[in-house]
Design an enzyme around this catalytic site. Structure first.
Site, short mmCIF file in Angstrom:
data_model
loop_
_atom_site.label_atom_id
_atom_site.label_comp_id
_atom_site.label_asym_id
_atom_site.label_seq_id
_atom_site.Cartn_x
_atom_site.Cartn_y
_atom_site.Cartn_z
N GLU A 222 73.65 66.73 149.48
CA GLU A 222 73.18 68.06 149.84
C GLU A 222 74.24 68.75 150.69
OE1 GLU A 222 69.60 68.48 152.21
OE2 GLU A 222 69.18 70.41 151.31
N ASN B 52 67.37 61.85 150.92
CA ASN B 52 67.47 61.37 149.53
C ASN B 52 66.18 60.67 149.10
OD1 ASN B 52 70.43 61.85 149.70
ND2 ASN B 52 70.32 60.10 151.08
N GLU C 202 62.25 63.52 157.79
CA GLU C 202 62.84 63.12 156.50
C GLU C 202 61.76 62.67 155.52
OE1 GLU C 202 65.81 64.02 156.11
OE2 GLU C 202 66.11 64.37 158.26
N GLY D 99 72.31 64.66 160.88
CA GLY D 99 71.49 63.68 161.59
C GLY D 99 70.92 62.68 160.60
N ALA D 100 70.44 63.21 159.47
CA ALA D 100 69.83 62.35 158.44
C ALA D 100 69.76 63.14 157.14
CB ALA D 100 68.43 61.93 158.87
N MET D 101 69.52 62.41 156.04
CA MET D 101 69.42 63.07 154.73
C MET D 101 68.29 62.43 153.94
SD MET D 101 70.33 65.25 152.47
CE MET D 101 69.52 65.33 150.86
#
Ligand code: ZN
Length: 413
Positions: free
Chosen positions: A113, A250, A283, A246-248
């Site tokens: 992303e 997926n 998330e 920070g985070a993704m």
């Protein structure tokens, strides 16, 4: 179908794709996304046809295949082989470094992303193009190789193993993920039997227990809130030493910066406990709002991010009522107002005309102003009515895409 063979020593990769494409109108061109890849021209086929022109437009991240004659209408298979670099830019398919037994080693990680899937394989990486993905990886036998779906089967040939993953449900390309490295994990289970794991560096899995607990609780809560089960058989969360955001979120394989996932009972602070809980809940909210129902185009990014930000507070408030997290939420509203007071501010919904513009709108307006507006909406409509609307929104647009207007229509109904 995507095959990838990363070389963790040389920091390169090779791969191939076979993409089912429906030709719906007469054309002699196929236009797809690819960037910083070297495509083997002689390998390109659409059905039995070879392109006569292969042109990269680097500024647009686009690959154009021109054929001598018009393509046959209907479904056909587009195939090609390609090579790339496991870069150190923390986007596309990249390498992260870690220490093991006093030595520095490489792991291979993806971060797609917004528009970096095209750096890993030729594809259509706009959010509205959903497809079922079937991945195969060829990696060193001793390493852990993770993707969105569970492993279907693995075959070993000495130091190399070939890992085939189950086919995914329809999903956007920017949510495809791969992680290859050395890890250990802690494991839990939701009430509906979804397996949840937190992967960490060797020796750190204890620090994953808090995130695991929040993760399992979040999946249970969201399933009830949206009245829609988590559609994948497993959810993995992985701490990555080198990570840009920070985070993704997926699909089924959420990646985190280490500080955003790991919590040490002995040495971490109370504020870090809260931020791990908020990040994990954020998330996992995306697994529904973002992954199952995806924004139509980046213009609607606030839908994804505003909603996940709001939802993470709803979840954390229910797990840890003593934190009084909605009082702390006002810090977010303030952050949004501060950015909104600048001349450079922008509406929550921003027209995006080119891939290069997308990254600019991952800001406090999309996340925090978006979340603040959703909080106002929820209190205006009432919690129960709002929840019912969200559940019907999820069912109506599951495995597909929605715009802001679609959300308004459901809320109005
Ligand atoms: Zn998010």
């Amino acid at each position: 179908e995507l095959f990838l063979r990363p070389d963790l020593v040389a920091c390169t990769f090779s791969g191939s794709v076979a993409i089912s494409v429906a030709v719906s109108a007469p054309t002699r061109f196929l236009v797809l996304n690819a960037l910083d890849l070297s495509v083997n021209r002689t390998s390109i086929r659409f059905q039995a046809l070879e392109p006569t022109e292969v042109v990269f437009f680097k500024d647009d991240g686009v690959l154009v295949l021109g054929f001598a004659k018009q393509l046959p209408l209907g479904e056909g298979l587009l195939k090609m082989d390609f090579n790339g670099i496991l870069n150190d830019q923390m986007r596309g398919f990249y390498r992260s470094k870690y220490q093991y037994k006093g030595k520095e080693r490489n792991m291979a990680v993806t971060q797609f992303e917004s528009v970096d899937a095209r750096r890993c394989f030729p594809c259509w990486d706009e959010p509205a193009f959903k497809a079922k993905f079937k991945l195969t990886l060829e990696v060193p036998s001793e390493l852990v190789a993770l993707s969105n779906m569970p492993v279907g089967n693995a075959t070993f040939a000495g130091p190399i193993k070939t890992v085939r993953y189950l086919e995914s449900p329809p999903m956007s390309t920017y949510l495809v993920a791969i992680v290859v490295g050395l890890f250990e994990y802690v494991e839990g289970m939701t009430t509906k039997g979804t397996r949840v794991r937190v992967y960490t560096q060797i020796g750190k899995s204890n620090q994953g227990k808090f995130a695991l607990d929040v993760g399992v609780k979040s999946l249970n809560l969201y399933k009830d809130y949206f009245d829609t089960p988590f559609p994948l058989p497993k959810l993995d969360m992985v701490a990555i030493p080198d990570f840009a955001a920070g985070a993704m979120e997926n699909y089924g394989l959420v990646t985190y910066r280490e500080v955003a996932l790991l919590f040490d009972d002995k040495s971490s602070s109370a504020s870090s406990r809260q931020s791990v809980a908020i990040t994990v809940a954020h998330e996992l909210a995306h697994q529904w709002f973002g992954n199952l129902v995806t924004m139509e185009w980046w213009t609607h990014l606030w839908l994804n991010e505003g909603f996940a930000t709001w939802m993470s507070h709803l979840a954390v408030d229910s797990f840890f009522p003593q934190w009084n997290i909605w009082a702390q939420f006002l810090d977010r509203t303030t952050t949004a107002l501060r950015l909104d007071s600048l001349e450079a501010s922008h509406p929550i919904e921003v027209e995006i005309h080119h891939a290069s513009e997308v990254d600019q709108i991952f800001d406090a307006i999309s996340y925090d102003k978006g979340a603040s507006v959703i909080r106002m909406l929820q209190s205006y409509l009432g919690a129960e009515r709002f929840q019912k609307a969200m559940a019907s929104y999820m069912k109506k647009y599951a495995y597909s895409n929605a715009k802001t207007e679609d959300l308004w229509a459901v809320l109005e109904k």
